[in-house]
Design a protein around this motif. Sequence first.
Motif, mmCIF file in Angstrom:
data_model
loop_
_atom_site.group_PDB
_atom_site.id
_atom_site.type_symbol
_atom_site.label_atom_id
_atom_site.label_comp_id
_atom_site.label_asym_id
_atom_site.label_seq_id
_atom_site.Cartn_x
_atom_site.Cartn_y
_atom_site.Cartn_z
ATOM 1 N N PRO A 35 39.808 27.324 43.023
ATOM 2 C CA PRO A 35 40.345 27.875 44.270
ATOM 3 C C PRO A 35 40.542 26.846 45.376
ATOM 4 O O PRO A 35 41.521 26.913 46.121
ATOM 5 C CB PRO A 35 39.290 28.925 44.651
ATOM 6 C CG PRO A 35 38.756 29.390 43.339
ATOM 7 C CD PRO A 35 38.709 28.147 42.477
ATOM 8 N N ALA A 38 43.948 24.996 45.021
ATOM 9 C CA ALA A 38 45.107 25.849 44.747
ATOM 10 C C ALA A 38 46.423 25.168 45.115
ATOM 11 O O ALA A 38 47.450 25.391 44.458
ATOM 12 C CB ALA A 38 44.971 27.172 45.510
ATOM 13 N N VAL A 55 44.150 35.295 41.899
ATOM 14 C CA VAL A 55 42.788 34.931 41.536
ATOM 15 C C VAL A 55 42.505 35.612 40.206
ATOM 16 O O VAL A 55 42.464 36.843 40.133
ATOM 17 C CB VAL A 55 41.767 35.369 42.595
ATOM 18 C CG1 VAL A 55 40.359 35.003 42.140
ATOM 19 C CG2 VAL A 55 42.070 34.727 43.938
ATOM 20 N N CYS A 94 36.988 35.109 51.251
ATOM 21 C CA CYS A 94 38.050 34.624 50.363
ATOM 22 C C CYS A 94 38.789 33.478 51.030
ATOM 23 O O CYS A 94 39.206 33.589 52.188
ATOM 24 C CB CYS A 94 39.020 35.759 50.055
ATOM 25 S SG CYS A 94 40.306 35.330 48.871
ATOM 26 N N ASP A 97 43.829 30.052 51.547
ATOM 27 C CA ASP A 97 44.928 29.696 50.646
ATOM 28 C C ASP A 97 45.155 30.749 49.569
ATOM 29 O O ASP A 97 46.253 30.846 49.015
ATOM 30 C CB ASP A 97 44.646 28.346 49.961
ATOM 31 C CG ASP A 97 44.829 27.168 50.906
ATOM 32 O OD1 ASP A 97 45.364 27.377 52.005
ATOM 33 O OD2 ASP A 97 44.432 26.056 50.536
ATOM 34 N N LEU A 98 44.128 31.527 49.276
ATOM 35 C CA LEU A 98 44.237 32.553 48.247
ATOM 36 C C LEU A 98 44.507 33.933 48.836
ATOM 37 O O LEU A 98 44.736 34.892 48.084
ATOM 38 C CB LEU A 98 42.958 32.611 47.416
ATOM 39 C CG LEU A 98 42.591 31.327 46.681
ATOM 40 C CD1 LEU A 98 41.316 31.541 45.882
ATOM 41 C CD2 LEU A 98 43.723 30.879 45.764
ATOM 42 N N VAL A 104 44.855 39.454 48.886
ATOM 43 C CA VAL A 104 44.584 38.634 47.707
ATOM 44 C C VAL A 104 45.095 39.349 46.457
ATOM 45 O O VAL A 104 45.001 40.576 46.354
ATOM 46 C CB VAL A 104 43.076 38.330 47.571
ATOM 47 C CG1 VAL A 104 42.251 39.593 47.393
ATOM 48 C CG2 VAL A 104 42.816 37.334 46.446
ATOM 49 N N ALA A 125 42.255 30.030 40.720
ATOM 50 C CA ALA A 125 43.588 30.255 41.263
ATOM 51 C C ALA A 125 44.582 30.037 40.135
ATOM 52 O O ALA A 125 44.516 29.026 39.433
ATOM 53 C CB ALA A 125 43.862 29.285 42.407
#
Length: 211
Positions: A35, A38, A55, A94, A97-98, A104, A125
């Motif tokens: 992650p 990512a 994810v 979280c 970026d995710l 998400v 990711a």
Amino acid sequence: MTAQQAQMARAAEILAAGGVVGYPTEAVWGLAARPEYAAELHRRKGRELGKPVQVSCPDAPSALAWAWPSAALEALAALWPGPLTVVTAALPACPPDLAPEGQVGLRVPDHPLARALLLAAGPLATTSLNPAGRPAALSRSEAAGYALADLLLGEAGAPETPPAPGGLASTVVALPTRPGDPARVLRAGALPTEQVRAVLAVVGLALEAAP
């Protein structure tokens, strides 16, 4: 240590160092990174930063740990493992970026190599294995031809689990962000829309099909 265990250990090392790993799923081939790395997925694929990635998790409980609980999410979790990505409200922990705009995308693949990777390396990711604008790889040979990954899981020439008919990626469903709104199909894929609609109907949520 078996050959697969050795390969998973090597994959975990590559991912921990910021590399990417290619792996088969029950739909199309995927590309995975830790992650915190990512952005490397975007760089390898040649696409702009900020586009959402999934994810991917080894099981439903680990996927649910990334998101705020809801009856709809719990209902859809019964379809995991399988070719379904659920976009829902992310917990504050979280990584941004995710979770662009606080949402998400969660996936639990139904493929033995994919699940072995996720058990060995933790939630990752992930995105489809293809350069931006090109079709997703449907076989190990196609994945190797794209040359995006530092390691491809499986053995060259070994029998492969066939991908979904027609080379379909996972179905992507977004849960509503406002009360009273329907869920939406963002991408029709390998899991039939009617199956998702039936599950959501049990919790009183309508589903709007992809345009």
